[in-house]
Scaffold this active site. Structure first.
Site, PDB file in Angstrom:
ATOM      1  N   GLU A   1      52.803 -58.448  -8.093  1.00 52.12           N
ATOM      2  CA  GLU A   1      52.553 -57.403  -7.351  1.00 52.12           C
ATOM      3  C   GLU A   1      52.374 -55.804  -8.148  1.00 52.12           C
ATOM      4  O   GLU A   1      52.560 -55.725  -9.459  1.00 52.12           O
ATOM      5  CB  GLU A   1      54.243 -57.133  -6.288  1.00 52.12           C
ATOM      6  CG  GLU A   1      53.575 -56.127  -5.530  1.00 52.12           C
ATOM      7  CD  GLU A   1      52.965 -56.056  -4.447  1.00 52.12           C
ATOM      8  OE1 GLU A   1      51.978 -55.837  -4.942  1.00 52.12           O
ATOM      9  OE2 GLU A   1      53.123 -56.154  -3.464  1.00 52.12           O
ATOM     10  N   ASP A   2      51.501 -55.339  -7.192  1.00 53.60           N
ATOM     11  CA  ASP A   2      51.905 -53.377  -7.513  1.00 53.60           C
ATOM     12  C   ASP A   2      52.028 -52.678  -7.951  1.00 53.60           C
ATOM     13  O   ASP A   2      52.918 -52.442  -9.134  1.00 53.60           O
ATOM     14  CB  ASP A   2      49.789 -53.018  -7.392  1.00 53.60           C
ATOM     15  CG  ASP A   2      50.543 -53.359  -6.026  1.00 53.60           C
ATOM     16  OD1 ASP A   2      50.772 -53.331  -5.237  1.00 53.60           O
ATOM     17  OD2 ASP A   2      49.474 -52.421  -5.098  1.00 53.60           O
TER      18      ASP A   2
ATOM     19  N   ASP B   1      58.195 -50.753  -3.592  1.00 58.13           N
ATOM     20  CA  ASP B   1      57.703 -49.700  -2.411  1.00 58.13           C
ATOM     21  C   ASP B   1      58.658 -49.442  -1.629  1.00 58.13           C
ATOM     22  O   ASP B   1      60.354 -49.397  -2.039  1.00 58.13           O
ATOM     23  CB  ASP B   1      56.449 -48.549  -1.528  1.00 58.13           C
ATOM     24  CG  ASP B   1      56.682 -48.058  -0.887  1.00 58.13           C
ATOM     25  OD1 ASP B   1      57.800 -46.504  -1.163  1.00 58.13           O
ATOM     26  OD2 ASP B   1      55.300 -46.932  -1.269  1.00 58.13           O
TER      27      ASP B   1
ATOM     28  N   PHE C   1      51.911 -40.770  -4.321  1.00 59.05           N
ATOM     29  CA  PHE C   1      51.343 -41.703  -4.077  1.00 59.05           C
ATOM     30  C   PHE C   1      50.374 -41.775  -5.765  1.00 59.05           C
ATOM     31  O   PHE C   1      49.404 -40.424  -5.911  1.00 59.05           O
ATOM     32  CB  PHE C   1      50.341 -41.283  -2.395  1.00 59.05           C
ATOM     33  CG  PHE C   1      50.129 -41.888  -2.588  1.00 59.05           C
ATOM     34  CD1 PHE C   1      50.335 -43.070  -1.359  1.00 59.05           C
ATOM     35  CD2 PHE C   1      48.465 -42.334  -2.701  1.00 59.05           C
ATOM     36  CE1 PHE C   1      49.550 -44.534  -0.764  1.00 59.05           C
ATOM     37  CE2 PHE C   1      48.148 -43.931  -2.249  1.00 59.05           C
ATOM     38  CZ  PHE C   1      48.624 -44.515  -0.742  1.00 59.05           C
TER      39      PHE C   1
ATOM     40  N   ARG D   1      40.416 -47.243  -6.792  1.00 58.53           N
ATOM     41  CA  ARG D   1      41.180 -48.735  -7.312  1.00 58.53           C
ATOM     42  C   ARG D   1      40.578 -48.621  -9.025  1.00 58.53           C
ATOM     43  O   ARG D   1      41.335 -49.098  -9.523  1.00 58.53           O
ATOM     44  CB  ARG D   1      40.313 -49.455  -6.241  1.00 58.53           C
ATOM     45  CG  ARG D   1      41.612 -49.942  -5.569  1.00 58.53           C
ATOM     46  CD  ARG D   1      41.711 -51.856  -5.242  1.00 58.53           C
ATOM     47  NE  ARG D   1      41.510 -51.966  -3.675  1.00 58.53           N
ATOM     48  CZ  ARG D   1      43.154 -51.991  -2.908  1.00 58.53           C
ATOM     49  NH1 ARG D   1      43.880 -51.879  -4.089  1.00 58.53           N
ATOM     50  NH2 ARG D   1      42.825 -51.526  -1.422  1.00 58.53           N
TER      51      ARG D   1
END
Ligand code: IMP
Ligand code: MG
Length: 180
Positions: free
Chosen positions: A100-101, A104, A153, A166
């Site tokens: 997973e990136d 959060d 963010f 991206r």
């Protein structure tokens, strides 16, 4: 070299060299902690860059699968209800490594652990590039996270805002005026 997307980044938090080092460490962890017959599952789209770099650094052979999960739309806040795409592979009896990136709120990891558990995975581990622990809303965590980050963010190295940024080769903080 400067590109137009660079202008929207307030600060670089991990450059290419730092990312390479972080990925190498994650690969050593995965080599040690994943069993044989592991299927590595890339959570699209954010984890795609991390996934490819991580798997190339690993020496343990793994099988490769992709799963799309959407929780954001074009917003910068999670909907709280991640939607899992169609699973085109079986996890029954297999060791699953979720790649997973960023973790959060934790809703995505929670949904994935529940889904793979219900489908009979032998084990489920999570490796994440980033951990935004201060934003957690459900008590879940990655088994390994490369970097802990704050409540900002982030974009680049796979992470987007409204499908942009991206392909930036580094990880940066998006200027708040872009999404406010
Ligand atoms: P969670 O379900 O809230 O844990 O969110 C996980 C997903 O939200 C990640 O897989 C990302 O795709 C996305 N996300 C969370 N924070 C950020 C960020 O700072 N930048 C870009 N995407 C993010
Ligand atoms: Mg994601």
């Amino acid at each position: 070299m400067k590109c137009r997307e660079d202008e929207d980044v307030a600060q670089i938090i991990a450059d290419e060299k730092a990312l390479r080092l972080a990925v190498k460490k994650a690969a050593r962890w995965a080599d040690k902690n994943c069993g044989s017959e592991t299927v590595a599952v890339c959570i699209l789209k954010g984890a795609a860059f991390f996934f490819c770099d991580l798997l190339r650094e690993m020496t343990l052979p793994v099988q490769v699968e992709f799963l799309s999960v959407k929780s954001y739309g074009d917003s910068f806040k999670t909907s709280g209800n991640p939607r899992l795409g169609d699973l085109s592979f079986s996890v029954e009896g297999r060791n699953v490594l979720i790649v997973e990136d960023i973790v959060d709120s934790g809703y995505t990891i929670q949904a994935l652990r529940t889904a793979f558990g219900a489908l009979g995975a032998a084990s489920v581990k999570v490796v994440a590039l980033l951990d935004k622990a201060v934003c957690r809303r459900v008590p879940v965590q990655a088994d390994y996270a490369c970097l802990e980050v704050g409540d900002e963010f982030l974009v680049g190295y796979g992470l987007d805002y409204a499908q942009r940024y991206r392909t930036l080769p580094y990880l940066g903080v998006l200027k708040p005026e872009i999404y406010r």
